[in-house]
Design an enzyme around this catalytic site. Structure first.
Site, PDB file in Angstrom:
ATOM      1  N   LYS A  35       0.917  -1.090   0.143  1.00  0.00           N
ATOM      2  CA  LYS A  35      -0.138   0.104  -0.079  1.00  0.00           C
ATOM      3  C   LYS A  35       1.013   1.183  -0.014  1.00  0.00           C
ATOM      4  O   LYS A  35       2.001   1.261   0.323  1.00  0.00           O
ATOM      5  CB  LYS A  35      -1.078   0.005   1.184  1.00  0.00           C
ATOM      6  CG  LYS A  35      -2.196   0.837   1.102  1.00  0.00           C
ATOM      7  CD  LYS A  35      -3.211   0.169   0.775  1.00  0.00           C
ATOM      8  CE  LYS A  35      -4.586   0.933   0.109  1.00  0.00           C
ATOM      9  NZ  LYS A  35      -5.509   0.109  -0.103  1.00  0.00           N
ATOM     10  N   ASP A  37      -7.091   4.158  -4.540  1.00  0.00           N
ATOM     11  CA  ASP A  37      -7.511   4.048  -3.084  1.00  0.00           C
ATOM     12  C   ASP A  37      -8.295   5.416  -2.767  1.00  0.00           C
ATOM     13  O   ASP A  37      -8.397   5.998  -3.912  1.00  0.00           O
ATOM     14  CB  ASP A  37      -6.533   3.706  -2.195  1.00  0.00           C
ATOM     15  CG  ASP A  37      -7.392   3.246  -0.933  1.00  0.00           C
ATOM     16  OD1 ASP A  37      -7.885   1.954  -0.836  1.00  0.00           O
ATOM     17  OD2 ASP A  37      -7.460   3.908   0.195  1.00  0.00           O
TER      18      ASP A  37
HETATM   19  P1  NDP Z   1     -13.148   7.411  -2.697  1.00  0.00           P
HETATM   20  O1  NDP Z   1     -11.907   8.642  -2.725  1.00  0.00           O
HETATM   21  O2  NDP Z   1     -13.643   7.543  -4.177  1.00  0.00           O
HETATM   22  O3  NDP Z   1     -14.278   7.988  -1.872  1.00  0.00           O
HETATM   23  C1  NDP Z   1     -13.861   8.074  -0.666  1.00  0.00           C
HETATM   24  C2  NDP Z   1     -15.499   8.478   0.053  1.00  0.00           C
HETATM   25  O4  NDP Z   1     -15.266   8.118   1.396  1.00  0.00           O
HETATM   26  C3  NDP Z   1     -15.708   9.661   0.020  1.00  0.00           C
HETATM   27  O5  NDP Z   1     -17.078   9.960   0.174  1.00  0.00           O
HETATM   28  C4  NDP Z   1     -14.993  10.456   1.300  1.00  0.00           C
HETATM   29  O6  NDP Z   1     -15.885  11.764   1.324  1.00  0.00           O
HETATM   30  C5  NDP Z   1     -15.358   9.548   2.180  1.00  0.00           C
HETATM   31  N1  NDP Z   1     -14.250   9.761   3.218  1.00  0.00           N
HETATM   32  C6  NDP Z   1     -12.986   9.608   2.972  1.00  0.00           C
HETATM   33  N2  NDP Z   1     -12.157   9.710   3.960  1.00  0.00           N
HETATM   34  C7  NDP Z   1     -13.245   9.944   5.018  1.00  0.00           C
HETATM   35  C8  NDP Z   1     -12.888  10.251   6.351  1.00  0.00           C
HETATM   36  N3  NDP Z   1     -11.857  10.411   7.089  1.00  0.00           N
HETATM   37  N4  NDP Z   1     -13.981  10.674   6.895  1.00  0.00           N
HETATM   38  C9  NDP Z   1     -15.217  10.395   6.682  1.00  0.00           C
HETATM   39  N5  NDP Z   1     -15.618  10.320   5.246  1.00  0.00           N
HETATM   40  C10 NDP Z   1     -14.293  10.213   4.702  1.00  0.00           C
HETATM   41  O7  NDP Z   1     -12.400   6.317  -2.099  1.00  0.00           O
HETATM   42  P2  NDP Z   1     -13.003   4.811  -2.396  1.00  0.00           P
HETATM   43  O8  NDP Z   1     -14.402   4.893  -2.730  1.00  0.00           O
HETATM   44  O9  NDP Z   1     -12.143   4.343  -3.590  1.00  0.00           O
HETATM   45  O10 NDP Z   1     -12.647   4.072  -1.165  1.00  0.00           O
HETATM   46  C11 NDP Z   1     -13.491   3.934   0.017  1.00  0.00           C
HETATM   47  C12 NDP Z   1     -13.008   3.081   0.828  1.00  0.00           C
HETATM   48  O11 NDP Z   1     -12.933   1.757   0.224  1.00  0.00           O
HETATM   49  C13 NDP Z   1     -11.563   3.073   1.620  1.00  0.00           C
HETATM   50  O12 NDP Z   1     -11.747   2.630   2.853  1.00  0.00           O
HETATM   51  C14 NDP Z   1     -10.756   2.274   0.417  1.00  0.00           C
HETATM   52  O13 NDP Z   1      -9.599   2.014   1.265  1.00  0.00           O
HETATM   53  C15 NDP Z   1     -11.729   0.941   0.178  1.00  0.00           C
HETATM   54  N6  NDP Z   1     -11.416   0.159  -1.017  1.00  0.00           N
HETATM   55  C16 NDP Z   1     -11.378   0.881  -1.954  1.00  0.00           C
HETATM   56  C17 NDP Z   1     -11.038   0.131  -3.216  1.00  0.00           C
HETATM   57  C18 NDP Z   1     -11.044   0.704  -4.381  1.00  0.00           C
HETATM   58  O14 NDP Z   1     -11.042  -0.270  -5.421  1.00  0.00           O
HETATM   59  N7  NDP Z   1     -11.024   1.843  -4.790  1.00  0.00           N
HETATM   60  C19 NDP Z   1     -11.033  -1.354  -2.956  1.00  0.00           C
HETATM   61  C20 NDP Z   1     -11.229  -2.013  -1.740  1.00  0.00           C
HETATM   62  C21 NDP Z   1     -11.422  -1.004  -0.683  1.00  0.00           C
HETATM   63  P3  NDP Z   1     -15.063  13.093   1.069  1.00  0.00           P
HETATM   64  O15 NDP Z   1     -15.113  13.149  -0.407  1.00  0.00           O
HETATM   65  O16 NDP Z   1     -15.791  14.339   1.716  1.00  0.00           O
HETATM   66  O17 NDP Z   1     -13.530  12.942   1.358  1.00  0.00           O
HETATM   67  O1  2IT Z   2      -7.924  -1.764  -0.913  1.00  0.00           O
HETATM   68  C1  2IT Z   2      -8.033  -2.141  -1.809  1.00  0.00           C
HETATM   69  O2  2IT Z   2      -8.052  -3.254  -2.127  1.00  0.00           O
HETATM   70  C2  2IT Z   2      -7.688  -1.330  -3.068  1.00  0.00           C
HETATM   71  N1  2IT Z   2      -7.696  -0.026  -2.821  1.00  0.00           N
HETATM   72  C3  2IT Z   2      -7.514  -1.938  -4.495  1.00  0.00           C
HETATM   73  C4  2IT Z   2      -6.130  -2.276  -4.634  1.00  0.00           C
HETATM   74  C5  2IT Z   2      -5.795  -2.502  -6.172  1.00  0.00           C
HETATM   75  O3  2IT Z   2      -4.456  -3.020  -6.288  1.00  0.00           O
HETATM   76  O4  2IT Z   2      -6.662  -2.901  -6.908  1.00  0.00           O
END
Ligand code: NDP
Ligand code: 2IT
Length: 449
Positions: free
Chosen positions: A128, A168
């Site tokens: 990461k 992420d």
């Molecule tokens: P994005 O940046 O697309 O969206 C994040 C969302 O979560 C936004 O709505 C954001 O609000 C909110 N958010 C982020 N940080 C905080 C915080 N500290 N407190 C409150 N709200 C928060 O990210 P993703 O959708 O990609 O990721 C969301 C979660 O999913 C994370 O935990 C990530 O690690 C996990 N994840 C992502 C994957 C991927 O493929 N993208 C895969 C697996 C897991 P705001 O816009 O106001 O910051």
């Molecule tokens: O938390 C996760 O699994 C991710 N942000 C996706 C990682 C990836 O390599 O696609």
């Protein structure tokens, strides 16, 4: 306190070495509690020091990221890559750009990623990275210059067989594009497999954008079916966040017959008892990077509320936390249970605190832990790598079908491991055990390295 003297010693050392890394301690403790169930069958773990090696990253890289803002001022952020474990494949895992990023957060994420990636059944190790850079409010030009500077240092540490970053929080298609452009420029070749989440015009995979949210729903549907004879159909769902994972979880849950009634961002949440209009959310969040509050101005019957954590007070059958770590504590979990929640599945990484998980499990709520439930994103990243190696692209339907198969297998592998090790229905333990088994085997095979 762990019962095993060996595991307690390992945990104490983790805490003593880095006393401030609270998120990392939290992730490690949960996994060690599960590994305790495996130890009697695996004396080699202690003999070969497998667990003390497993909790120590192979490498942590930290670097300066200087860039120039639109006013001409020099800014300096800190960049990182945690290369945690490469026993079963090249390091693989996302990059997070958020002001809260520090070593504790990236180590917990990298650590979880090892087991998640193993659960996918595909040959990817765990890593990461990211930066404390805040993309919010920055112009495209500023984001591009930041990404170019970040990659100017990161490029020497990554490669299609070495370490393959992706997105992420705060890193989506735009950032991956800038990062890939700079990597290609520095290296002087087109090594598509070095990053995933790429655009479709330069080696991205169909369905990668949707994969984490869709995969979360495939996992949840299978969990509901096997453990409760239920499905999404006709259920009320609350989803936190409104980013990549939340939006596509909402899309799939809705297509499976559920009604999603609330979503959030870090400022607050919207409640729409008629069912979220995802076209409106996409327009606000994906097209304009706006705030979720605007939804309430556009859709009559919906309301906006400050304090995003209160989203969990809305009654629902299924809760899908898709924002960030530790967003559900004891109070939020108790509110969900009091309102009759049937299942919780984690789209975000470690969104539930340990005491919240305990509350769900004690109340008989189905609980799908992040490393199993949200593995669809990284699984599809591995499918993107596969297509890059073949110089070929599968159709959306082909990728989506593979994703569904993988999520179904992850559920069953976790479920069966929980049963085999005497904790039936406990998918937290099941996922940790099923994920660790393969990594532990590979570490044994490779000797003391
Ligand atoms: P994005 O940046 O697309 O969206 C994040 C969302 O979560 C936004 O709505 C954001 O609000 C909110 N958010 C982020 N940080 C905080 C915080 N500290 N407190 C409150 N709200 C928060 O990210 P993703 O959708 O990609 O990721 C969301 C979660 O999913 C994370 O935990 C990530 O690690 C996990 N994840 C992502 C994957 C991927 O493929 N993208 C895969 C697996 C897991 P705001 O816009 O106001 O910051
Ligand atoms: O938390 C996760 O699994 C991710 N942000 C996706 C990682 C990836 O390599 O696609």
């Amino acid at each position: 306190m762990l019962n095993s003297e060996y595991l307690q010693r390992v945990y104490t050392q983790v805490v003593t070495r880095d006393p401030d890394q609270k998120e990392f301690h939290q992730a490690v403790l949960e996994v060690l509690e599960s590994l305790e169930l495996m130890l009697p069958q695996h004396p080699e773990y202690e003999e070969l020091g497998i667990v003390e090696r497993f909790v120590e990253p192979e490498r942590v890289i930290s670097f300066r990221v200087p860039w120039v803002d639109d006013q001409g001022h020099v800014r300096v952020n800190r960049g990182y890559r945690v290369q945690f474990n490469s026993a079963i494949g090249p390091y693989k895992g996302g990059l997070r750009f958020h002001p809260t990023v520090n070593q504790s957060i990236l180590k917990f994420l990298g650590f979880e990623q090892i087991l998640k990636n193993s659960l996918t059944g595909l040959p990817i190790g765990g890593g990461k990275g990211g930066s404390d850079f805040d993309p919010k409010g920055k112009s495209d030009g500023e984001v591009m210059r930041f990404c170019q500077s970040f990659m100017t240092e990161l490029y020497r540490h990554i490669g299609q067989f070495v370490d393959v970053p992706a997105g992420d929080i705060g890193v989506g298609g735009r950032e991956i594009g800038y990062l890939f452009g700079q990597y290609r420029r520095i290296r002087g070749d087109h090594e598509a497999g070095v990053l995933t989440g790429k655009g479709l015009s330069y080696g991205g995979s169909l369905a990668r954008t949707e994969a984490t949210g869709y995969g979360l729903c495939y996992f949840t549907e299978e969990m509901l079916r096997c453990m409760k004879g239920e499905s999404f159909d006709g259920k009320t769902v609350v989803i936190s966040g409104s980013g990549n994972v939340a939006i596509f979880a909402c899309e799939k849950a809705t297509s499976l017959g559920a009604k999603v009634v609330a979503m959030s961002d870090s400022d607050g949440y919207i409640h729409d008892p008629n069912g979220i209009r995802l076209d409106v959310v996409k327009e606000i969040k994906l097209s304009r990077r706006g705030r979720i509050q605007e939804y309430a101005d556009k859709v009559s019957g919906s309301t906006y509320h400050e304090n995003f954590r209160d989203i969990w007070t809305i009654p629902c059958d299924i809760a899908l936390p898709c924002a960030t770590q530790n967003e559900i504590g004891a109070d939020e979990a108790s509110a969900l249970v009091k309102n009759g929640v049937m299942a919780v599945a984690e789209g975000a990484n470690m969104p539930s605190r340990p005491e919240a998980i305990q509350i769900f499990q004690d109340a008989g709520v189905l609980f799908g832990p992040a490393k199993a439930a949200n593995a669809g994103g990284v699984a599809t990243s591995a499918l993107e790598m596969c297509q890059n190696s073949m110089r070929y692209s599968w159709t959306f339907e082909e990728v989506d079908a593979k994703l569904k198969d993988i999520m179904t297998s992850i559920f069953h592998n976790s479920y069966n491991a929980a049963e085999k090790y005497g904790v039936p229905g406990n998918l937290v333990a099941g996922a940790n055990i099923a994920g660790f088994a393969k990594v532990g085997d590979a570490m044994v095979a490779h000797g003391i390295i």
